[in-house]
Design an enzyme around this catalytic site. Structure first.
Site, PDB file in Angstrom:
ATOM      1  CG  HIS A  57      -1.888   1.136   1.251  1.00  0.00           C
ATOM      2  ND1 HIS A  57      -3.248   0.966   1.443  1.00  0.00           N
ATOM      3  CD2 HIS A  57      -1.718   2.475   1.101  1.00  0.00           C
ATOM      4  CE1 HIS A  57      -3.841   2.144   1.415  1.00  0.00           C
ATOM      5  NE2 HIS A  57      -2.934   3.082   1.213  1.00  0.00           N
ATOM      6  CG  HIS A  59      -1.188   6.922  -1.723  1.00  0.00           C
ATOM      7  ND1 HIS A  59      -2.473   7.144  -2.150  1.00  0.00           N
ATOM      8  CD2 HIS A  59      -1.292   6.220  -0.569  1.00  0.00           C
ATOM      9  CE1 HIS A  59      -3.328   6.612  -1.279  1.00  0.00           C
ATOM     10  NE2 HIS A  59      -2.629   6.046  -0.313  1.00  0.00           N
ATOM     11  CD  GLN A 152      -6.876  11.272  -1.470  1.00  0.00           C
ATOM     12  OE1 GLN A 152      -5.788  10.740  -1.506  1.00  0.00           O
ATOM     13  NE2 GLN A 152      -7.670  11.198  -0.407  1.00  0.00           N
ATOM     14  CG  HIS A 210      -7.502   4.597   1.156  1.00  0.00           C
ATOM     15  ND1 HIS A 210      -7.061   3.976   0.033  1.00  0.00           N
ATOM     16  CD2 HIS A 210      -6.445   5.319   1.641  1.00  0.00           C
ATOM     17  CE1 HIS A 210      -5.777   4.304  -0.163  1.00  0.00           C
ATOM     18  NE2 HIS A 210      -5.395   5.116   0.791  1.00  0.00           N
ATOM     19  CD  GLU A 213      -6.099   7.238   5.937  1.00  0.00           C
ATOM     20  OE1 GLU A 213      -6.606   7.381   4.813  1.00  0.00           O
ATOM     21  OE2 GLU A 213      -4.884   7.428   6.167  1.00  0.00           O
ATOM     22  CG  ASP A 309      -0.642   5.363   3.432  1.00  0.00           C
ATOM     23  OD1 ASP A 309      -1.077   5.172   2.282  1.00  0.00           O
ATOM     24  OD2 ASP A 309      -1.318   5.886   4.337  1.00  0.00           O
ATOM     25  CD1 TRP A 315      -2.911  12.589   3.648  1.00  0.00           C
ATOM     26  CD2 TRP A 315      -1.807  12.381   1.697  1.00  0.00           C
ATOM     27  NE1 TRP A 315      -3.788  12.859   2.631  1.00  0.00           N
ATOM     28  CE2 TRP A 315      -3.141  12.735   1.424  1.00  0.00           C
ATOM     29  CE3 TRP A 315      -0.935  12.184   0.634  1.00  0.00           C
ATOM     30  CZ2 TRP A 315      -3.633  12.905   0.136  1.00  0.00           C
ATOM     31  CZ3 TRP A 315      -1.407  12.352  -0.662  1.00  0.00           C
ATOM     32  CH2 TRP A 315      -2.743  12.718  -0.907  1.00  0.00           C
TER      33      TRP A 315
HETATM   34  N1  17E Z   1      -4.793   9.518   0.759  1.00  0.00           N
HETATM   35  C1  17E Z   1      -5.575   9.128   1.798  1.00  0.00           C
HETATM   36  O1  17E Z   1      -6.806   9.242   1.731  1.00  0.00           O
HETATM   37  N2  17E Z   1      -4.993   8.603   2.897  1.00  0.00           N
HETATM   38  C2  17E Z   1      -3.676   8.471   2.962  1.00  0.00           C
HETATM   39  N3  17E Z   1      -3.138   7.943   4.083  1.00  0.00           N
HETATM   40  C3  17E Z   1      -2.846   8.885   1.894  1.00  0.00           C
HETATM   41  C4  17E Z   1      -3.455   9.404   0.794  1.00  0.00           C
HETATM   42  C5  17E Z   1      -1.355   8.755   1.975  1.00  0.00           C
HETATM   43 FE   FE2 Z   2      -3.318   5.123   1.554  1.00  0.00          FE
END
Ligand code: 17E
Ligand code: FE2
Length: 427
Positions: A57, A59, A152, A210, A213, A309, A315
């Site tokens: 995982h 990006h 996203q 995702h 989170e 990540d 982030w």
């Molecule tokens: N985008 C997101 O929604 N959550 C993350 N942890 C990252 C990107 C890195």
């Molecule tokens: Fe992520």
């Protein structure tokens, strides 16, 4: 090059020789004692030989953009998304590709050969996705890359979100993603999950969402994803990433939830450094760790692994590609430094990650499988962790991809005029 001698294998006594031909393992045989590698062989020097490390995982589209044009000052997920949206307006095809390639080299330099990258598809032209699909082909000498269509800014809450996801699948992504906790309403979060599961099932793609989170204990999209997974019998193909809200669910709800998770049998990915950094941001003290329940998921017999990540993105400002650093942090943060966990620590960055990525027979030290492997700097999981070990050698399809030399300690006399009488080398 067609074999490696003096290999220690995990959970096995003695030394082994691994042979390959045309990039495929042909034999793995026990040795009577140490052996000379000969002109066509490599020498593991009694160190651990494992299948490649895995990054399940990351990006890559956002990698190496931290501070451009502005830094994430609050350290929250939501400011990260805002900062990325500003950077996204500036990306070019070449900029995306060169950053992704640089980040892939950083991963490969740490013994990683399998990578799953999320790629933001909430962008009308899908330019970033097209760039990453090219990178997937160009990077084959270094890594096998899976590309996730990652919305996203939402599927339901972003203009033409559904159409963009559908187009991304048509362009050839491997995995369908989602972000239900970011959708404007709970209903949209739920419908986004049904939409993405339909899309993946119809086009025979994997799923990696995702999911939850956030520290919001009311964010309960995991149950929706798990139930959709159970009903469709897609457990082996579905992963829930982050699920940090589970760290804030109460135990009564979790006891019910875990029954469903076991029935669904989906995989979990925890990004410990990212979550310890991004979560807990709305707390004073006591401050939540903001991670999913890794040991409980593991003890329930479900598949769970660790991931990075981010590498230097809006982030998370740090990161260097070293998944063993993430394992170290993850085991600390998750209260997993018990003896039994240390004996099998590498599972969380190898076998479990490979299972989450559905790698099947493309992965593992077995005759008939690709001759991909890594030599670590110590001889057991425990010692790799304790010494903060490294991947010293990475072999891919039978050819050396990367070699790293260990830094050595050289003693002075400390000003005392006498050489220290230490004979052992202290690691
Ligand atoms: N985008 C997101 O929604 N959550 C993350 N942890 C990252 C990107 C890195
Ligand atoms: Fe992520």
């Amino acid at each position: 090059m067609n074999h490696i001698v003096n290999a220690r294998l995990r959970h096995q006594t003695g030394l082994f020789t691994l042979h390959w031909h045309n990039g495929v393992f042909t034999a793995i045989t026990p040795q009577a004692g140490t052996r000379d590698p000969g002109p066509d062989g490599l020498d593991a020097q009694s160190r651990l030989v494992i299948p490649p490390l895995v990054e399940p995982h990351i990006h890559l589209d956002a990698a190496l953009t931290a501070g451009e044009p502005a830094w994430n000052l609050s350290g929250t997920l939501f400011e990260g998304i805002e900062r990325w949206s500003e950077r996204k307006a500036l990306v070019t095809h070449e900029d995306t590709k060169s950053r992704a390639h640089r980040a892939i080299r950083m991963l490969a330099a740490h013994g990683i050969q399998h990578v799953r990258t999320h790629v933001d598809v909430t962008e009308p032209g899908l330019g970033t996705l097209r760039a990453l699909l090219e990178v997937r082909e160009e990077a084959r000498p270094w890594v096998d890359l899976q590309v996730v269509a990652f919305p996203q800014e939402g599927i339901e809450s972003f203009a033409n979100g559904r159409a963009l996801m559908t187009k991304a699948v048509a362009l050839g992504v491997d995995v369908v993603g989602g972000i239900p906790h970011f959708e404007n309403t709970r209903d949209q979060g739920v419908s986004s999950i049904h939409f993405l599961m339909d899309l993946a099932e119809r086009h025979d793609r994997l799923v990696d969402v995702h999911c939850d989170e956030t520290d919001d204990p009311a964010s309960r999209f995991l149950e929706v994803l798990a139930e959709a997974t159970r009903v469709r019998g897609m457990g082996a193909r579905v992963t829930a990433s982050h699920t940090t809200a589970m760290g804030s669910y109460d135990n009564a709800y979790c006891s019910k939830l875990f029954r469903l998770l076991k029935q669904a049998d989906l995989s979990f990915i925890c990004c410990p450094t990212e979550s310890i950094h991004l979560q807990g941001r709305f707390d004073t003290y006591p401050k939540r760790r903001g991670l999913t329940r890794v040991p409980e998921i593991d003890r329930a017999g479900l598949n769970v692994c660790f991931a990075q990540d981010s590498i230097v993105d809006p982030w998370y400002p740090l990161g260097n590609g070293n998944i063993l650093r993430i394992l170290d942090a993850g085991l600390h943060i998750c209260h997993m430094l018990g003896y039994d966990d240390l004996q099998r620590a590498l599972d969380f960055v190898t076998e479990h990650s490979a299972r989450a990525m559905h790698l099947g027979s493309a992965y593992g030290l077995e005759v008939g499988r690709p001759a991909n492997f890594v030599v670590l700097s110590a001889d057991t999981d425990y010692e790799v962790l304790r010494t903060q070990g490294h991947a010293l050698l990475s072999v891919r399809h039978g050819a050396v991809l990367m070699q790293r030399s260990l830094s050595e300690v050289v003693w002075g006399d400390g000003g005392g005029g006498q050489k220290p009488c230490l004979t052992a080398s202290y690691k």
